[in-house]
Design a protein around this motif. Structure first.
Motif, PDB file in Angstrom:
ATOM      1  N   ALA A 295      61.203  43.564  44.883  1.00 30.24           N
ATOM      2  CA  ALA A 295      60.388  42.898  44.169  1.00 30.24           C
ATOM      3  C   ALA A 295      61.109  41.461  43.777  1.00 30.24           C
ATOM      4  N   GLN A 296      62.322  41.508  44.094  1.00 33.78           N
ATOM      5  CA  GLN A 296      63.275  40.751  43.579  1.00 33.78           C
ATOM      6  C   GLN A 296      63.643  39.637  45.022  1.00 33.78           C
ATOM      7  N   GLU A 297      63.818  39.895  45.817  1.00 32.74           N
ATOM      8  CA  GLU A 297      64.442  39.472  46.720  1.00 32.74           C
ATOM      9  C   GLU A 297      62.847  39.007  47.980  1.00 32.74           C
ATOM     10  N   LEU A 298      61.677  39.329  47.681  1.00 32.12           N
ATOM     11  CA  LEU A 298      60.815  38.980  47.816  1.00 32.12           C
ATOM     12  C   LEU A 298      59.676  38.170  47.177  1.00 32.12           C
ATOM     13  N   GLY A 299      60.135  37.632  46.268  1.00 27.51           N
ATOM     14  CA  GLY A 299      59.349  37.279  45.715  1.00 27.51           C
ATOM     15  C   GLY A 299      59.093  35.544  46.178  1.00 27.51           C
ATOM     16  N   PRO A 300      60.379  35.062  46.283  1.00 29.34           N
ATOM     17  CA  PRO A 300      60.045  33.912  46.791  1.00 29.34           C
ATOM     18  C   PRO A 300      59.192  33.603  48.187  1.00 29.34           C
TER      19      PRO A 300
ATOM     20  N   ASN B 227      45.350  41.234  40.747  1.00 29.36           N
ATOM     21  CA  ASN B 227      46.219  41.757  40.244  1.00 29.36           C
ATOM     22  C   ASN B 227      47.588  40.824  40.564  1.00 29.36           C
ATOM     23  N   ARG B 228      47.634  40.176  41.493  1.00 31.12           N
ATOM     24  CA  ARG B 228      48.985  38.893  42.104  1.00 31.12           C
ATOM     25  C   ARG B 228      50.166  38.366  41.223  1.00 31.12           C
ATOM     26  N   TRP B 229      49.668  39.049  39.454  1.00 34.95           N
ATOM     27  CA  TRP B 229      50.723  38.617  38.581  1.00 34.95           C
ATOM     28  C   TRP B 229      51.917  39.865  38.493  1.00 34.95           C
ATOM     29  N   ILE B 230      51.212  41.199  39.075  1.00 37.76           N
ATOM     30  CA  ILE B 230      52.149  41.768  38.923  1.00 37.76           C
ATOM     31  C   ILE B 230      53.049  42.600  39.877  1.00 37.76           C
ATOM     32  N   THR B 231      54.451  42.263  39.138  1.00 34.94           N
ATOM     33  CA  THR B 231      55.123  43.127  40.196  1.00 34.94           C
ATOM     34  C   THR B 231      56.621  43.705  39.748  1.00 34.94           C
ATOM     35  N   GLY B 232      57.651  44.426  40.459  1.00 39.66           N
ATOM     36  CA  GLY B 232      58.784  45.152  40.179  1.00 39.66           C
ATOM     37  C   GLY B 232      58.518  46.226  38.716  1.00 39.66           C
ATOM     38  N   GLN B 233      57.410  46.612  39.201  1.00 40.69           N
ATOM     39  CA  GLN B 233      56.732  47.541  37.718  1.00 40.69           C
ATOM     40  C   GLN B 233      56.786  49.081  38.103  1.00 40.69           C
ATOM     41  N   ARG B 234      56.519  49.803  37.533  1.00 40.43           N
ATOM     42  CA  ARG B 234      56.275  51.428  38.112  1.00 40.43           C
ATOM     43  C   ARG B 234      54.849  51.903  37.556  1.00 40.43           C
ATOM     44  N   ILE B 235      54.119  52.055  37.789  1.00 37.93           N
ATOM     45  CA  ILE B 235      53.068  52.727  36.762  1.00 37.93           C
ATOM     46  C   ILE B 235      52.745  54.198  37.026  1.00 37.93           C
ATOM     47  N   GLU B 236      52.630  54.574  36.531  1.00 37.94           N
ATOM     48  CA  GLU B 236      52.633  55.916  35.902  1.00 37.94           C
ATOM     49  C   GLU B 236      51.498  56.206  36.544  1.00 37.94           C
ATOM     50  N   VAL B 237      50.629  57.597  37.001  1.00 40.54           N
ATOM     51  CA  VAL B 237      49.341  57.574  37.564  1.00 40.54           C
ATOM     52  C   VAL B 237      49.130  59.181  36.574  1.00 40.54           C
ATOM     53  N   SER B 238      49.143  59.649  35.759  1.00 39.98           N
ATOM     54  CA  SER B 238      49.253  61.229  35.398  1.00 39.98           C
ATOM     55  C   SER B 238      48.179  61.237  34.392  1.00 39.98           C
ATOM     56  N   GLY B 239      47.262  60.759  33.882  1.00 36.46           N
ATOM     57  CA  GLY B 239      46.384  61.544  32.526  1.00 36.46           C
ATOM     58  C   GLY B 239      47.492  61.454  31.227  1.00 36.46           C
ATOM     59  N   GLY B 240      48.915  60.786  31.675  1.00 29.80           N
ATOM     60  CA  GLY B 240      49.691  61.088  30.337  1.00 29.80           C
ATOM     61  C   GLY B 240      50.264  62.442  30.393  1.00 29.80           C
ATOM     62  N   MET B 241      50.711  62.476  31.476  1.00 32.97           N
ATOM     63  CA  MET B 241      51.569  64.257  32.046  1.00 32.97           C
ATOM     64  C   MET B 241      52.995  64.189  31.461  1.00 32.97           C
ATOM     65  N   ASN B 242      53.080  64.926  30.366  1.00 31.56           N
ATOM     66  CA  ASN B 242      54.341  64.725  29.070  1.00 31.56           C
ATOM     67  C   ASN B 242      54.873  63.821  28.616  1.00 31.56           C
ATOM     68  N   LEU B 243      53.995  63.278  27.810  1.00 27.51           N
ATOM     69  CA  LEU B 243      53.914  62.166  26.743  1.00 27.51           C
ATOM     70  C   LEU B 243      55.226  62.701  25.811  1.00 27.51           C
TER      71      LEU B 243
ATOM     72  N   GLY C 171      56.003  34.913  47.957  1.00 33.42           N
ATOM     73  CA  GLY C 171      54.686  35.358  46.793  1.00 33.42           C
ATOM     74  C   GLY C 171      54.530  36.476  47.134  1.00 33.42           C
ATOM     75  N   ILE C 172      55.241  37.136  47.750  1.00 34.56           N
ATOM     76  CA  ILE C 172      54.779  39.148  47.933  1.00 34.56           C
ATOM     77  C   ILE C 172      55.406  39.252  46.233  1.00 34.56           C
ATOM     78  N   ALA C 173      54.383  40.874  45.925  1.00 37.74           N
ATOM     79  CA  ALA C 173      54.540  41.676  44.981  1.00 37.74           C
ATOM     80  C   ALA C 173      54.798  42.963  45.343  1.00 37.74           C
ATOM     81  N   VAL C 174      55.633  43.490  44.903  1.00 40.62           N
ATOM     82  CA  VAL C 174      56.145  44.591  44.468  1.00 40.62           C
ATOM     83  C   VAL C 174      55.920  46.403  43.858  1.00 40.62           C
ATOM     84  N   ASN C 175      55.549  46.930  44.100  1.00 37.90           N
ATOM     85  CA  ASN C 175      55.137  47.763  42.169  1.00 37.90           C
ATOM     86  C   ASN C 175      55.836  48.908  42.923  1.00 37.90           C
ATOM     87  N   VAL C 176      55.231  49.615  42.094  1.00 39.38           N
ATOM     88  CA  VAL C 176      55.808  51.540  42.754  1.00 39.38           C
ATOM     89  C   VAL C 176      54.084  52.400  41.601  1.00 39.38           C
TER      90      VAL C 176
END
Length: 252
Positions: free
Chosen positions: A172-177, A236-252, A179-184
């Protein structure tokens, strides 16, 4: 504005297939990869085309970096022949395999396989495809809820997924220039054939997952494919460098 094109690795089944179909429903064309089962992959292509989108299936082993340069050449040729363009818009590094073995029992070969598939493969495949990824494009890398919480027997798999999360921030940091967004996207336990289908087919495991999940059930492929497709929408172009967990709230 031209139709977006996404490249998804390991999209002949499971979460990759679901993501491909969800993206097709939103008006995205697809290049999907498969390692072994060509029939499955071509069936997915047929489903995508039935939704009115263009699609191509290409063979790729993400654990073998020696094939990446040739694969990039094939992608370039397919983009020219099928889309009359030189670049694609979205890369989803989805292909993967599981491992259940304690730290004491894990062999070096098993560990190397996890690294090659989930970390080294993601790093160098992305590197080879960067010239073909359009400025302003997007990358989504797949991690796992197991990088946040711990279950015995998952150490090697979870460790390399943790590496993917760190790598994604650097991307995300290196490709930001450009305009490429990178997320997990980090799925929780999902009822698919992954890991031998244990979450889907073992009632006791499924019930345990439901009991430790805030939303009260194990995940389904639609939960993940829908989340990835949503992340790749124009809003969603302004979201980058983020970890987005899609787990339904597992083991909160």
């Amino acid at each position: 504005m031209s139709t977006p094109v996404a490249l998804i690795t390991g999209a002949n089944r499971g979460l990759g297939k679901n993501t491909a179909l969800k993206l097709a429903e939103t008006g995205v064309d697809l290049i999907i990869t498969y390692r072994n089962n060509a029939d499955e992959a071509h069936a997915v292509v047929a489903e995508i085309r039935a939704l009115g989108r263009r699609a191509v299936a290409l063979k790729l082993d993400v654990a073998d970096t020696r094939g990446f340069a040739d694969f990039a050449t094939v992608v370039s040729k397919v983009l020219a022949s099928d889309w009359q363009r030189t670049q694609f818009d979205y890369l989803v590094n989805n292909a993967g395999s599981g491992l259940e073995a304690s730290i004491a029992e894990t062999t070096e070969a098993q560990f190397d396989d996890m690294v090659n598939v989930h970390l080294k493969g993601v790093f160098f495949l992305t590197q080879k495809l960067l010239p073909l990824l359009a400025d302003g494009g997007r990358i989504v890398n797949l991690s796992s809820g197991l990088a946040r919480f711990s279950y015995p027997g998952r150490a090697a798999y979870a460790a390399v997924k943790g590496g993917v999360e760190v790598l994604s921030r650097y991307m995300a940091q290196e490709l930001g220039p450009r305009g490429i967004a990178v997320n997990v996207v980090a799925p929780g336990a999902i009822a698919t054939d992954f890991g031998g289908g244990v979450v889907r087919d073992n009632p006791a495991v499924n019930a345990h997952i439901a009991s430790v999940t805030a939303l009260g059930r194990a995940g389904l492929p639609d939960d993940i494919g829908g989340a990835i497709a949503s992340l790749l929408q124009p809003g969603n172009r302004w979201i980058t460098g983020q970890r987005i967990e899609v787990s339904g709230g597992m083991n909160l």
